[in-house]
Design a protein around this motif. Structure first.
Motif, PDB file in Angstrom:
ATOM      1  N   LEU A  90       0.837  -1.202   0.000  1.00 18.66           N
ATOM      2  CA  LEU A  90       0.000   0.000   0.000  1.00 18.66           C
ATOM      3  C   LEU A  90       0.872   1.251   0.000  1.00 18.66           C
ATOM      4  O   LEU A  90       0.584   2.224  -0.719  1.00 18.66           O
ATOM      5  CB  LEU A  90      -0.920  -0.005   1.220  1.00 18.66           C
ATOM      6  CG  LEU A  90      -1.943   1.126   1.284  1.00 18.66           C
ATOM      7  CD1 LEU A  90      -2.970   0.981   0.168  1.00 18.66           C
ATOM      8  CD2 LEU A  90      -2.647   1.142   2.638  1.00 18.66           C
ATOM      9  N   ILE A  91       1.923   1.243   0.779  1.00 21.25           N
ATOM     10  CA  ILE A  91       2.835   2.385   0.827  1.00 21.25           C
ATOM     11  C   ILE A  91       3.507   2.583  -0.528  1.00 21.25           C
ATOM     12  O   ILE A  91       3.638   3.715  -1.018  1.00 21.25           O
ATOM     13  CB  ILE A  91       3.875   2.190   1.944  1.00 21.25           C
ATOM     14  CG1 ILE A  91       3.188   2.261   3.308  1.00 21.25           C
ATOM     15  CG2 ILE A  91       4.984   3.239   1.858  1.00 21.25           C
ATOM     16  CD1 ILE A  91       4.068   1.932   4.473  1.00 21.25           C
ATOM     17  N   ASN A  92       3.917   1.499  -1.163  1.00 22.76           N
ATOM     18  CA  ASN A  92       4.538   1.603  -2.479  1.00 22.76           C
ATOM     19  C   ASN A  92       3.563   2.127  -3.521  1.00 22.76           C
ATOM     20  O   ASN A  92       3.936   2.921  -4.394  1.00 22.76           O
ATOM     21  CB  ASN A  92       5.093   0.245  -2.911  1.00 22.76           C
ATOM     22  CG  ASN A  92       6.342  -0.144  -2.137  1.00 22.76           C
ATOM     23  OD1 ASN A  92       7.123   0.713  -1.755  1.00 22.76           O
ATOM     24  ND2 ASN A  92       6.524  -1.428  -1.897  1.00 22.76           N
ATOM     25  N   ILE A  93       2.301   1.709  -3.447  1.00 16.49           N
ATOM     26  CA  ILE A  93       1.281   2.221  -4.369  1.00 16.49           C
ATOM     27  C   ILE A  93       1.139   3.729  -4.201  1.00 16.49           C
ATOM     28  O   ILE A  93       1.068   4.481  -5.176  1.00 16.49           O
ATOM     29  CB  ILE A  93      -0.075   1.533  -4.128  1.00 16.49           C
ATOM     30  CG1 ILE A  93       0.002   0.051  -4.505  1.00 16.49           C
ATOM     31  CG2 ILE A  93      -1.191   2.219  -4.926  1.00 16.49           C
ATOM     32  CD1 ILE A  93      -1.206  -0.762  -4.059  1.00 16.49           C
ATOM     33  N   ALA A  94       1.103   4.172  -2.956  1.00 21.83           N
ATOM     34  CA  ALA A  94       0.966   5.609  -2.678  1.00 21.83           C
ATOM     35  C   ALA A  94       2.154   6.390  -3.249  1.00 21.83           C
ATOM     36  O   ALA A  94       1.973   7.407  -3.941  1.00 21.83           O
ATOM     37  CB  ALA A  94       0.841   5.833  -1.177  1.00 21.83           C
TER      38      ALA A  94
END
Length: 270
Positions: A90-94
């Motif tokens: 999720l952090i990488n997507i953001a």
């Protein structure tokens, strides 16, 4: 905006004031288990829509769209997200979509155990949850035999006694500390040597953390399990572009072993 929020590990009063404010202000909460998070929100009289989050590649577009149109908090059932919990994707997507990410620090089972250990903690190793796979267990036990740094493990209540017996059989004499139900009313911190394990019986309830002290013997006989592990590590490093000389040096430094012994393990393989 994506907020990474640490949740209480047992005592609901451990949620920080900043975390409470952020949870009241954001639009949506991604959580590990909606039932657990509802209990926490109810305690602080917060009402927000909840979505269960899992690190699933098939949901990347869904998560991206939610992040683009909402201020979102990521929260786990207990402790700091990403520490043996989902959330890194999720952090990488953001970040890949230029969405700001910040962390709201707070409770951490690992750091709570560190602070309660009573040991000098300039350097330690965290291995996450003790593996269910026998091959991984053997590799870890080999590393522990030679490792001079203290090691922390998470373990489930159903396996705690089996895990400790496994460690006793592999390490024989080693000081350990077992942390149980940290921050709760029945919190326990039990320090003992594995030789004395038969004197203890750990209940199959609640969460456990095990601290295994590092060995005070820097070098001893290299066994077959450890040799197998070393061969795999050297092969990985060489395959990824390192020279055999540098690979052997890295592994020798990690385990405080003579470089020639590590090199000879590889030579024997071939």
């Amino acid at each position: 905006m994506l907020y990474i929020i640490a949740s209480p590990i047992g005592n609901l009063e451990d949620l920080t004031l900043r975390s409470i404010r952020i949870l009241k202000e954001i639009d949506l909460i991604f959580c590990e288990d909606t039932r657990v998070t509802k209990k926490l929100l109810r305690h602080y009289e917060i009402t927000k829509p909840l979505l269960r989050y899992i690190d699933d590649d098939s949901k990347i577009n869904f998560y991206r769209d939610k992040l683009k149109s909402n201020d979102i908090a990521l929260i786990t059932d207990a402790g700091t997200p990403l520490l043996s919990d989902p959330g890194y994707k999720l952090i990488n997507i953001a970040r890949q979509n230029n969405i700001d990410v910040t962390s709201i620090p707070g409770s951490s089972a690992l750091m709570t155990a560190v602070s309660l250990s009573g040991r000098k903690m300039n350097n330690f190793i965290f291995e996450g949850f003790f593996s269910k796979k026998s091959t991984d267990q053997l590799i870890l036990s080999s590393k522990l035999r030679y490792r001079t740094k203290d090691t922390f493990l998470f373990d489930s209540p159903k396996r705690i006694n089996a895990t400790l017996n496994f460690l006793k059989n592999k390490l024989l004499e080693r000081d350990v500390i077992v942390f149980h139900e940290l921050t709760k009313l029945n919190e326990k911190v039990i320090a003992f040597n594995l030789v004395d394990l038969p004197l203890y019986d750990f209940k199959p309830l609640g969460e456990y953390i095990i601290l295994i002290s590092g060995t005070t013997i820097k070098y001893s006989k290299i066994d077959e399990d450890f040799s197998t592990y070393i061969k795999k590590e050297i092969e990985y490093l060489v395959t990824n572009g390192l020279s055999l000389k540098n690979s052997a040096k890295i592994i020798a430094d990690i385990f405080d072993l003579p470089r020639k012994d590590i090199y000879n393990i590889w030579i024997d393989k071939n």
